[in-house]
Design an enzyme around this catalytic site. Structure first.
Site, PDB file in Angstrom:
ATOM      1  N   HIS A  90     -27.064 -31.278  24.980  1.00 13.14           N
ATOM      2  CA  HIS A  90     -27.545 -32.128  26.067  1.00 13.14           C
ATOM      3  C   HIS A  90     -28.050 -31.213  27.173  1.00 13.14           C
ATOM      4  CE1 HIS A  90     -26.597 -36.389  25.078  1.00 13.14           C
ATOM      5  NE2 HIS A  90     -25.856 -35.791  24.167  1.00 13.14           N
ATOM      6  N   ASP A 103     -29.176 -41.504  19.900  1.00 19.11           N
ATOM      7  CA  ASP A 103     -28.791 -41.016  21.234  1.00 19.11           C
ATOM      8  C   ASP A 103     -29.777 -41.513  22.287  1.00 19.11           C
ATOM      9  OD1 ASP A 103     -27.445 -39.599  23.255  1.00 19.11           O
ATOM     10  OD2 ASP A 103     -27.080 -37.908  21.934  1.00 19.11           O
ATOM     11  N   TYR A 157     -18.171 -36.711  30.834  1.00 21.09           N
ATOM     12  CA  TYR A 157     -19.106 -37.571  30.116  1.00 21.09           C
ATOM     13  C   TYR A 157     -19.753 -38.563  31.079  1.00 21.09           C
ATOM     14  CZ  TYR A 157     -21.059 -40.026  26.097  1.00 21.09           C
ATOM     15  OH  TYR A 157     -21.924 -40.568  25.189  1.00 21.09           O
ATOM     16  N   HIS A 173     -29.101 -44.713  24.445  1.00 22.62           N
ATOM     17  CA  HIS A 173     -28.366 -44.697  25.719  1.00 22.62           C
ATOM     18  C   HIS A 173     -29.326 -44.817  26.904  1.00 22.62           C
ATOM     19  CE1 HIS A 173     -24.365 -43.876  24.181  1.00 22.62           C
ATOM     20  NE2 HIS A 173     -24.806 -42.859  23.474  1.00 22.62           N
ATOM     21  N   HIS A 231     -25.479 -29.744  18.611  1.00 22.89           N
ATOM     22  CA  HIS A 231     -26.094 -30.878  19.307  1.00 22.89           C
ATOM     23  C   HIS A 231     -26.019 -30.608  20.802  1.00 22.89           C
ATOM     24  CE1 HIS A 231     -26.658 -35.347  20.037  1.00 22.89           C
ATOM     25  NE2 HIS A 231     -26.020 -35.020  21.146  1.00 22.89           N
TER      26      HIS A 231
END
Length: 348
Positions: free
Chosen positions: A197, A15, A288, A18, A195
Protein backbone atom coordinates in the site's frame (compact mmCIF):
# COMPACT_ATOMS: atom_id res chain seq x y z
CA UNK A 1 3.34 -19.63 -12.12
CA UNK A 2 3.87 -18.11 -15.55
CA UNK A 3 7.11 -18.35 -17.49
CA UNK A 4 7.85 -14.77 -16.43
CA UNK A 5 10.25 -13.72 -13.71
CA UNK A 6 7.38 -12.15 -11.76
CA UNK A 7 3.66 -12.95 -11.68
CA UNK A 8 1.41 -9.90 -11.44
CA UNK A 9 -1.99 -10.05 -9.78
CA UNK A 10 -4.30 -7.12 -10.48
CA UNK A 11 -6.46 -6.17 -7.49
CA UNK A 12 -8.50 -3.36 -9.07
CA UNK A 13 -11.71 -5.38 -8.78
CA UNK A 14 -11.04 -6.40 -5.17
CA UNK A 15 -8.81 -4.01 -3.19
CA UNK A 16 -9.96 -1.23 -5.51
CA UNK A 17 -13.50 -1.86 -4.29
CA UNK A 18 -12.56 -0.14 -1.00
CA UNK A 19 -11.94 3.14 -2.81
CA UNK A 20 -15.37 3.12 -4.50
CA UNK A 21 -17.29 1.94 -1.41
CA UNK A 22 -17.70 -1.45 -3.12
CA UNK A 23 -19.93 0.14 -5.78
CA UNK A 24 -18.43 -1.18 -9.01
CA UNK A 25 -21.29 -2.57 -11.07
CA UNK A 26 -21.01 -5.97 -12.77
CA UNK A 27 -20.86 -4.17 -16.12
CA UNK A 28 -17.97 -2.01 -14.95
CA UNK A 29 -16.15 -5.05 -13.63
CA UNK A 30 -16.62 -6.78 -16.98
CA UNK A 31 -15.13 -3.79 -18.84
CA UNK A 32 -12.07 -3.64 -16.58
CA UNK A 33 -11.57 -7.40 -16.71
CA UNK A 34 -11.81 -7.40 -20.50
CA UNK A 35 -9.18 -4.67 -20.77
CA UNK A 36 -6.84 -6.48 -18.38
CA UNK A 37 -7.29 -9.75 -20.27
CA UNK A 38 -6.48 -7.98 -23.53
CA UNK A 39 -3.34 -6.61 -21.86
CA UNK A 40 -2.34 -10.18 -20.91
CA UNK A 41 -2.55 -9.68 -17.14
CA UNK A 42 -1.51 -12.83 -15.27
CA UNK A 43 -4.30 -12.87 -12.67
CA UNK A 44 -7.34 -10.72 -11.87
CA UNK A 45 -8.91 -10.87 -8.41
CA UNK A 46 -12.66 -10.28 -8.03
CA UNK A 47 -14.40 -9.98 -4.65
CA UNK A 48 -15.87 -7.51 -2.22
CA UNK A 49 -13.01 -5.48 -0.74
CA UNK A 50 -13.14 -7.69 2.36
CA UNK A 51 -13.45 -10.87 0.35
CA UNK A 52 -16.35 -13.12 -0.51
CA UNK A 53 -19.15 -12.64 2.00
CA UNK A 54 -17.92 -9.14 2.84
CA UNK A 55 -21.03 -7.41 1.50
CA UNK A 56 -22.76 -6.66 4.80
CA UNK A 57 -23.69 -3.92 7.22
CA UNK A 58 -20.33 -4.44 8.97
CA UNK A 59 -18.11 -4.07 5.91
CA UNK A 60 -20.34 -2.17 3.48
CA UNK A 61 -22.87 -3.45 1.00
CA UNK A 62 -21.62 -3.97 -2.55
CA UNK A 63 -23.54 -2.89 -5.63
CA UNK A 64 -24.13 -6.55 -6.54
CA UNK A 65 -23.54 -10.01 -5.10
CA UNK A 66 -20.57 -12.27 -5.74
CA UNK A 67 -22.46 -14.38 -8.25
CA UNK A 68 -23.36 -11.36 -10.38
CA UNK A 69 -19.77 -10.14 -10.37
CA UNK A 70 -18.37 -13.54 -11.34
CA UNK A 71 -21.00 -14.00 -14.05
CA UNK A 72 -19.93 -10.65 -15.52
CA UNK A 73 -16.17 -11.18 -15.35
CA UNK A 74 -15.64 -14.84 -16.25
CA UNK A 75 -16.73 -14.54 -19.92
CA UNK A 76 -14.22 -11.69 -20.39
CA UNK A 77 -11.19 -13.74 -19.36
CA UNK A 78 -9.35 -15.96 -21.82
CA UNK A 79 -5.73 -16.43 -20.76
CA UNK A 80 -5.96 -14.33 -17.58
CA UNK A 81 -6.64 -16.40 -14.47
CA UNK A 82 -9.33 -15.54 -11.93
CA UNK A 83 -8.72 -15.25 -8.18
CA UNK A 84 -11.11 -14.71 -5.29
CA UNK A 85 -10.35 -13.63 -1.72
CA UNK A 86 -11.55 -15.46 1.39
CA UNK A 87 -11.17 -14.21 4.97
CA UNK A 88 -11.90 -16.84 7.65
CA UNK A 89 -14.87 -15.65 9.65
CA UNK A 90 -16.29 -13.66 6.72
CA UNK A 91 -16.35 -15.92 3.67
CA UNK A 92 -18.02 -19.34 3.76
CA UNK A 93 -17.67 -22.70 2.06
CA UNK A 94 -20.87 -21.97 0.12
CA UNK A 95 -19.26 -18.89 -1.44
CA UNK A 96 -16.11 -20.87 -2.22
CA UNK A 97 -18.21 -23.50 -3.98
CA UNK A 98 -19.94 -20.77 -5.95
CA UNK A 99 -16.56 -19.39 -7.07
CA UNK A 100 -15.48 -22.88 -8.16
CA UNK A 101 -18.73 -23.38 -10.06
CA UNK A 102 -18.26 -20.05 -11.85
CA UNK A 103 -14.70 -20.85 -12.92
CA UNK A 104 -12.27 -19.37 -10.38
CA UNK A 105 -8.70 -20.64 -10.67
CA UNK A 106 -7.28 -19.37 -7.36
CA UNK A 107 -8.40 -18.63 -3.84
CA UNK A 108 -6.30 -16.42 -1.60
CA UNK A 109 -6.90 -16.95 2.11
CA UNK A 110 -6.08 -13.96 4.32
CA UNK A 111 -5.53 -13.83 8.08
CA UNK A 112 -3.96 -11.41 10.53
CA UNK A 113 -0.20 -11.94 10.58
CA UNK A 114 -0.29 -13.82 13.91
CA UNK A 115 -3.45 -15.86 13.24
CA UNK A 116 -2.53 -18.25 10.43
CA UNK A 117 -3.77 -21.15 12.57
CA UNK A 118 -7.40 -20.18 11.86
CA UNK A 119 -6.92 -20.96 8.16
CA UNK A 120 -6.13 -24.69 8.25
CA UNK A 121 -9.63 -25.87 7.30
CA UNK A 122 -9.94 -23.19 4.65
CA UNK A 123 -6.81 -24.40 2.87
CA UNK A 124 -8.19 -27.92 3.05
CA UNK A 125 -11.46 -26.79 1.47
CA UNK A 126 -9.65 -24.98 -1.33
CA UNK A 127 -7.32 -27.90 -2.03
CA UNK A 128 -10.25 -30.32 -2.16
CA UNK A 129 -11.84 -28.17 -4.86
CA UNK A 130 -8.72 -28.12 -7.01
CA UNK A 131 -7.92 -24.40 -6.84
CA UNK A 132 -4.50 -22.86 -6.35
CA UNK A 133 -4.36 -21.76 -2.70
CA UNK A 134 -2.33 -18.73 -1.61
CA UNK A 135 -1.96 -17.46 1.96
CA UNK A 136 -1.95 -13.77 2.86
CA UNK A 137 -0.50 -12.52 6.15
CA UNK A 138 -2.16 -9.13 6.69
CA UNK A 139 -0.54 -6.27 8.61
CA UNK A 140 2.83 -8.02 8.42
CA UNK A 141 4.57 -4.90 9.75
CA UNK A 142 3.12 -5.75 13.18
CA UNK A 143 5.22 -8.89 13.60
CA UNK A 144 8.95 -9.56 13.56
CA UNK A 145 10.41 -11.32 10.50
CA UNK A 146 10.81 -14.45 12.61
CA UNK A 147 7.13 -14.42 13.61
CA UNK A 148 6.07 -13.82 10.01
CA UNK A 149 8.14 -16.87 9.05
CA UNK A 150 6.52 -19.02 11.75
CA UNK A 151 3.07 -18.09 10.50
CA UNK A 152 4.05 -18.58 6.87
CA UNK A 153 5.30 -22.07 7.68
CA UNK A 154 1.89 -22.90 9.12
CA UNK A 155 0.24 -21.85 5.87
CA UNK A 156 2.81 -23.87 3.92
CA UNK A 157 1.98 -26.88 6.09
CA UNK A 158 -1.75 -26.36 5.46
CA UNK A 159 -1.23 -26.47 1.69
CA UNK A 160 -0.49 -22.92 0.52
CA UNK A 161 1.33 -22.75 -2.81
CA UNK A 162 2.48 -19.21 -2.03
CA UNK A 163 2.50 -16.99 1.05
CA UNK A 164 2.28 -13.22 0.89
CA UNK A 165 3.79 -10.55 3.10
CA UNK A 166 0.95 -7.99 3.21
CA UNK A 167 1.79 -4.35 4.00
CA UNK A 168 -1.90 -3.69 4.68
CA UNK A 169 -1.39 -0.32 6.38
CA UNK A 170 1.35 0.89 4.03
CA UNK A 171 3.64 1.13 7.05
CA UNK A 172 6.78 -0.66 5.86
CA UNK A 173 10.07 0.79 4.71
CA UNK A 174 12.10 -1.06 2.06
CA UNK A 175 14.33 -2.63 4.71
CA UNK A 176 11.25 -4.00 6.52
CA UNK A 177 10.14 -5.61 3.27
CA UNK A 178 13.56 -7.09 2.53
CA UNK A 179 13.86 -8.61 5.98
CA UNK A 180 10.47 -10.35 5.86
CA UNK A 181 10.36 -11.39 2.23
CA UNK A 182 14.02 -12.39 2.24
CA UNK A 183 13.62 -14.65 5.27
CA UNK A 184 10.55 -16.34 3.81
CA UNK A 185 12.29 -16.82 0.46
CA UNK A 186 15.22 -18.51 2.19
CA UNK A 187 13.19 -20.75 4.49
CA UNK A 188 10.06 -21.74 2.55
CA UNK A 189 9.86 -24.26 -0.28
CA UNK A 190 6.94 -22.41 -1.89
CA UNK A 191 6.62 -19.07 -3.65
CA UNK A 192 6.64 -15.81 -1.71
CA UNK A 193 4.51 -12.80 -2.60
CA UNK A 194 4.29 -9.16 -1.59
CA UNK A 195 1.35 -6.75 -1.44
CA UNK A 196 2.04 -3.02 -1.03
CA UNK A 197 0.00 0.00 0.00
CA UNK A 198 1.16 3.50 -0.77
CA UNK A 199 0.49 5.40 2.48
CA UNK A 200 4.15 6.38 2.77
CA UNK A 201 4.60 6.80 -0.98
CA UNK A 202 6.57 3.54 -1.17
CA UNK A 203 4.18 1.24 -3.04
CA UNK A 204 6.43 0.78 -6.08
CA UNK A 205 9.72 1.01 -4.17
CA UNK A 206 8.64 -1.56 -1.61
CA UNK A 207 7.41 -3.90 -4.33
CA UNK A 208 10.79 -3.68 -6.03
CA UNK A 209 12.48 -4.36 -2.69
CA UNK A 210 10.25 -7.42 -2.25
CA UNK A 211 11.11 -8.77 -5.69
CA UNK A 212 14.81 -8.18 -5.12
CA UNK A 213 14.48 -10.13 -1.84
CA UNK A 214 12.88 -13.09 -3.59
CA UNK A 215 9.17 -12.41 -4.12
CA UNK A 216 7.96 -14.01 -7.34
CA UNK A 217 4.33 -12.84 -7.26
CA UNK A 218 3.19 -9.29 -6.45
CA UNK A 219 0.00 -7.23 -6.43
CA UNK A 220 -1.05 -3.92 -7.91
CA UNK A 221 -4.11 -1.95 -9.02
CA UNK A 222 -4.81 0.19 -12.04
CA UNK A 223 -4.30 3.84 -11.07
CA UNK A 224 -3.20 2.53 -7.67
CA UNK A 225 -6.86 2.18 -6.67
CA UNK A 226 -7.26 0.70 -3.19
CA UNK A 227 -7.63 1.29 0.53
CA UNK A 228 -5.74 4.17 2.15
CA UNK A 229 -3.52 5.81 -0.48
CA UNK A 230 -4.08 2.81 -2.68
CA UNK A 231 -1.90 -0.04 -3.83
CA UNK A 232 1.17 -0.18 -6.03
CA UNK A 233 0.03 1.38 -9.32
CA UNK A 234 -0.10 -1.50 -11.80
CA UNK A 235 0.71 0.38 -14.99
CA UNK A 236 3.69 2.02 -13.27
CA UNK A 237 4.78 -1.33 -11.84
CA UNK A 238 4.76 -3.03 -15.25
CA UNK A 239 6.83 -0.25 -16.80
CA UNK A 240 9.30 -0.13 -13.91
CA UNK A 241 9.80 -3.90 -13.95
CA UNK A 242 10.43 -3.87 -17.69
CA UNK A 243 12.97 -1.07 -17.30
CA UNK A 244 14.63 -3.02 -14.49
CA UNK A 245 15.06 -6.00 -16.83
CA UNK A 246 12.39 -8.33 -15.46
CA UNK A 247 10.34 -10.51 -17.77
CA UNK A 248 6.64 -9.83 -17.18
CA UNK A 249 3.59 -11.06 -19.09
CA UNK A 250 1.34 -7.96 -19.13
CA UNK A 251 1.74 -5.57 -22.04
CA UNK A 252 2.88 -2.16 -20.76
CA UNK A 253 0.86 -0.08 -23.21
CA UNK A 254 -2.15 -2.36 -22.80
CA UNK A 255 -2.17 -1.90 -19.03
CA UNK A 256 -1.74 1.85 -19.47
CA UNK A 257 -4.77 1.89 -21.79
CA UNK A 258 -6.83 -0.18 -19.33
CA UNK A 259 -6.11 2.39 -16.63
CA UNK A 260 -6.58 5.53 -18.74
CA UNK A 261 -9.36 4.59 -21.13
CA UNK A 262 -11.43 2.07 -19.15
CA UNK A 263 -11.01 2.60 -15.40
CA UNK A 264 -10.43 6.36 -15.18
CA UNK A 265 -13.86 7.35 -16.62
CA UNK A 266 -15.48 5.28 -13.84
CA UNK A 267 -13.77 7.26 -11.07
CA UNK A 268 -14.55 10.56 -9.39
CA UNK A 269 -12.37 12.95 -7.41
CA UNK A 270 -13.61 11.23 -4.24
CA UNK A 271 -12.54 7.77 -5.38
CA UNK A 272 -9.13 8.60 -6.86
CA UNK A 273 -6.34 7.45 -4.53
CA UNK A 274 -4.42 10.31 -2.98
CA UNK A 275 -1.47 10.45 -0.63
CA UNK A 276 -3.06 12.97 1.72
CA UNK A 277 -2.42 13.68 5.38
CA UNK A 278 -4.97 11.09 6.50
CA UNK A 279 -3.40 8.18 4.67
CA UNK A 280 0.09 9.43 5.48
CA UNK A 281 -0.52 9.35 9.23
CA UNK A 282 -2.11 5.89 8.91
CA UNK A 283 1.05 4.62 7.26
CA UNK A 284 3.26 6.42 9.77
CA UNK A 285 1.30 4.98 12.70
CA UNK A 286 0.85 1.56 11.09
CA UNK A 287 -2.92 1.60 11.68
CA UNK A 288 -5.52 0.17 9.31
CA UNK A 289 -7.75 2.66 7.48
CA UNK A 290 -10.93 1.48 9.25
CA UNK A 291 -9.78 3.46 12.33
CA UNK A 292 -9.67 6.84 10.61
CA UNK A 293 -13.30 7.95 10.63
CA UNK A 294 -13.89 6.83 14.22
CA UNK A 295 -10.69 8.53 15.40
CA UNK A 296 -11.73 11.83 13.85
CA UNK A 297 -15.07 11.70 15.65
CA UNK A 298 -13.50 10.82 18.99
CA UNK A 299 -10.82 13.48 18.53
CA UNK A 300 -13.53 16.14 18.26
CA UNK A 301 -15.26 14.72 21.32
CA UNK A 302 -12.14 14.98 23.48
CA UNK A 303 -10.60 18.02 21.77
CA UNK A 304 -7.55 16.02 20.67
CA UNK A 305 -5.62 15.94 17.42
CA UNK A 306 -6.76 12.67 15.78
CA UNK A 307 -3.24 12.18 14.43
CA UNK A 308 -1.91 11.90 17.97
CA UNK A 309 -4.59 9.33 18.79
CA UNK A 310 -3.69 7.27 15.72
CA UNK A 311 0.01 7.28 16.61
CA UNK A 312 -0.86 6.11 20.13
CA UNK A 313 -3.07 3.36 18.70
CA UNK A 314 -0.24 2.31 16.41
CA UNK A 315 2.16 2.11 19.35
CA UNK A 316 -0.36 -0.18 21.04
CA UNK A 317 -0.49 -2.49 18.00
CA UNK A 318 -4.23 -2.32 17.39
CA UNK A 319 -5.77 -4.43 14.64
CA UNK A 320 -9.06 -4.39 12.76
CA UNK A 321 -11.93 -5.18 15.09
CA UNK A 322 -10.45 -3.15 17.97
CA UNK A 323 -11.96 0.17 16.93
CA UNK A 324 -13.88 0.21 20.21
CA UNK A 325 -10.56 1.00 21.95
CA UNK A 326 -10.35 4.45 20.36
CA UNK A 327 -12.60 6.12 22.92
CA UNK A 328 -10.75 4.59 25.87
CA UNK A 329 -7.38 5.66 24.47
CA UNK A 330 -8.61 9.21 23.80
CA UNK A 331 -10.13 9.47 27.28
CA UNK A 332 -6.83 8.41 28.82
CA UNK A 333 -4.88 10.83 26.65
CA UNK A 334 -7.26 13.69 27.52
CA UNK A 335 -6.93 12.82 31.20
CA UNK A 336 -3.15 12.73 30.95
CA UNK A 337 -3.17 16.14 29.24
CA UNK A 338 -5.34 17.61 31.99
CA UNK A 339 -3.12 16.10 34.65
CA UNK A 340 0.00 17.50 32.96
CA UNK A 341 -1.62 20.94 32.75
CA UNK A 342 -2.56 20.81 36.43
CA UNK A 343 0.99 19.80 37.40
CA UNK A 344 2.40 22.66 35.34
CA UNK A 345 0.08 25.19 36.94
CA UNK A 346 1.00 23.87 40.40
CA UNK A 347 4.71 24.28 39.62
CA UNK A 348 4.08 27.89 38.56
Amino acid sequence: MTDSDVRLIDMTLRDGMHAVDHQFTPEQMADVASALDEANMDVVEVSHGDGMGGSSINYGFAAADTEAYLDAVVPELTDTRLSVLLLPGIGTVEELDLAVEKGADMCRIATHVTEADVSAEHFEFVEERGLEANGLLMLSHMASPETVLEQAKLMEEYGAEAVYVMDSAGAMLPQDVRERVGLLSEELSIDVGFHAHNNLGLGIGNTLAGIEAGATTVDGCLRGLGAGSGNAQMEVLVGVLEKAGYDVSPDFFGVMDAAEDVLLPMLTDDTMPELDNDSLVLGYAGVYSSFLRHTRRVGEQFDLDPREILVELGDMGVVGGQEDMITDVAARMAGDDKAATADSEADD
